[in-house]
Design a protein around this motif. Structure first.
Motif, short mmCIF file in Angstrom:
data_model
loop_
_atom_site.label_atom_id
_atom_site.label_comp_id
_atom_site.label_asym_id
_atom_site.label_seq_id
_atom_site.Cartn_x
_atom_site.Cartn_y
_atom_site.Cartn_z
N LEU A 41 0.83 -1.21 0.00
CA LEU A 41 0.00 0.00 0.00
C LEU A 41 0.86 1.26 0.00
CD1 LEU A 41 -2.80 -1.19 2.41
CD2 LEU A 41 -2.97 -0.87 -0.06
N TYR A 42 1.96 1.23 0.74
CA TYR A 42 2.88 2.37 0.74
C TYR A 42 3.38 2.65 -0.68
CZ TYR A 42 7.04 5.20 1.32
OH TYR A 42 7.97 6.20 1.20
N VAL A 47 4.12 6.57 -1.47
CA VAL A 47 5.50 6.92 -1.83
C VAL A 47 5.56 8.17 -2.70
CG1 VAL A 47 5.73 5.51 -3.93
CG2 VAL A 47 7.71 5.93 -2.47
N THR A 48 4.54 8.46 -3.45
CA THR A 48 4.56 9.65 -4.31
C THR A 48 4.85 10.90 -3.51
OG1 THR A 48 3.02 8.61 -5.84
CG2 THR A 48 3.24 11.00 -5.97
N CYS A 49 4.19 11.06 -2.38
CA CYS A 49 4.42 12.25 -1.55
C CYS A 49 5.45 12.00 -0.46
CB CYS A 49 3.11 12.72 -0.93
SG CYS A 49 1.92 13.32 -2.17
N HIS A 50 5.32 10.88 0.26
CA HIS A 50 6.22 10.63 1.39
C HIS A 50 7.63 10.24 0.93
CE1 HIS A 50 3.49 11.20 4.74
NE2 HIS A 50 2.54 10.62 4.01
N SER A 52 9.10 11.78 -1.65
CA SER A 52 9.72 12.98 -2.22
C SER A 52 9.53 14.23 -1.37
CB SER A 52 9.13 13.25 -3.60
OG SER A 52 7.75 13.62 -3.49
N GLY A 53 8.64 14.16 -0.39
CA GLY A 53 8.33 15.35 0.42
C GLY A 53 7.36 16.30 -0.26
N ALA A 54 6.68 15.81 -1.31
CA ALA A 54 5.73 16.64 -2.04
C ALA A 54 4.62 17.14 -1.10
CB ALA A 54 5.12 15.86 -3.19
N LEU A 55 4.19 18.36 -1.34
CA LEU A 55 3.12 19.00 -0.58
C LEU A 55 3.39 19.03 0.93
CD1 LEU A 55 0.09 17.43 -2.48
CD2 LEU A 55 1.03 19.72 -2.78
N GLY A 56 4.67 18.99 1.30
CA GLY A 56 5.05 19.07 2.71
C GLY A 56 4.94 17.76 3.46
N ALA A 57 4.77 16.66 2.76
CA ALA A 57 4.66 15.35 3.42
C ALA A 57 6.01 14.99 4.04
CB ALA A 57 4.26 14.28 2.41
N PRO A 58 5.99 14.51 5.28
CA PRO A 58 7.25 14.08 5.88
C PRO A 58 7.80 12.86 5.15
CG PRO A 58 5.40 13.51 7.30
CD PRO A 58 4.86 14.33 6.17
N GLY A 59 9.10 12.86 4.95
CA GLY A 59 9.74 11.76 4.24
C GLY A 59 9.76 10.47 5.05
N VAL A 60 10.01 9.39 4.36
CA VAL A 60 10.12 8.08 4.98
C VAL A 60 11.52 7.57 4.70
CG1 VAL A 60 9.31 5.70 4.90
CG2 VAL A 60 7.67 7.57 4.82
N GLY A 61 12.19 7.11 5.74
CA GLY A 61 13.55 6.59 5.63
C GLY A 61 14.29 6.88 6.92
N PHE A 88 -4.74 14.65 6.74
CA PHE A 88 -4.05 15.65 7.55
C PHE A 88 -3.34 16.61 6.62
CE2 PHE A 88 -0.50 17.16 10.19
CZ PHE A 88 -1.21 17.63 11.28
N ASN A 89 -3.54 17.91 6.83
CA ASN A 89 -2.97 18.94 5.96
C ASN A 89 -3.32 18.63 4.51
OD1 ASN A 89 -1.95 20.39 8.14
ND2 ASN A 89 0.02 19.37 8.06
N SER A 90 -2.33 18.44 3.65
CA SER A 90 -2.60 18.19 2.22
C SER A 90 -2.92 16.74 1.91
CB SER A 90 -1.39 18.61 1.38
OG SER A 90 -1.17 19.99 1.51
N MET A 91 -2.73 15.84 2.88
CA MET A 91 -2.97 14.42 2.64
C MET A 91 -4.47 14.13 2.67
SD MET A 91 -1.55 11.04 4.58
CE MET A 91 -2.87 10.86 5.78
N PRO A 92 -4.97 13.48 1.62
CA PRO A 92 -6.39 13.14 1.62
C PRO A 92 -6.67 12.01 2.61
CG PRO A 92 -5.32 12.17 -0.28
CD PRO A 92 -4.29 13.03 0.40
#
Length: 119
Positions: A41-42, A47-50, A52-61, A88-92
């Motif tokens: 699912l990730y 992964v598209t946002c998390h 790359s940090g797109a739309l302010g999403a916190p990164g994963v790693g 949350f915020n920009s995340m649907p």
């Protein structure tokens, strides 16, 4: 005779149309759909946002461990899962995976936290 022909078509078409609306993802009396893996699912939704940090999403790693560890300490794991479920915020809501169950969202959050080394 022609009236009977059109009457027959009028009766059959709605039945055929409704038959096309059935959910073939699981047999009617078969086992429930198996929960999808958090890693899967990730990769499919998050992964598209998390990644790359797109739309302010916190990164994963591993390099993002301080962020995720802080989130867990500050708000707790259950609050983090609720944010993922509700958006949350920009995340649907549900990260855009509208057919994901709460348990699948939970497992995806766990996967993201593990990938980030959060404690």
């Amino acid at each position: 005779m022609q009236k009977l022909y059109w009457y027959s078509i009028a009766m059959v078409l709605p039945v055929l149309w409704l038959a096309g609306c059935s959910d073939d993802s699981a047999p009617a009396n078969g086992p429930a759909q198996q929960a999808r893996d958090g890693a899967q699912l990730y990769r499919q939704y998050c992964v598209t946002c998390h990644g790359s940090g797109a739309l302010g999403a916190p990164g994963v790693g591993k390099e993002h461990r301080p962020y995720w560890s802080h989130e867990i300490e500050e708000d707790g794991f259950d609050a983090l899962v609720l944010d993922a479920i509700n958006g949350f915020n920009s995340m649907p809501p549900r990260g855009g995976c509208f057919d994901c169950s709460d348990d699948e969202i939970r497992s995806t959050v766990i996967y993201m936290l593990n990938k980030s080394g959060a404690k």
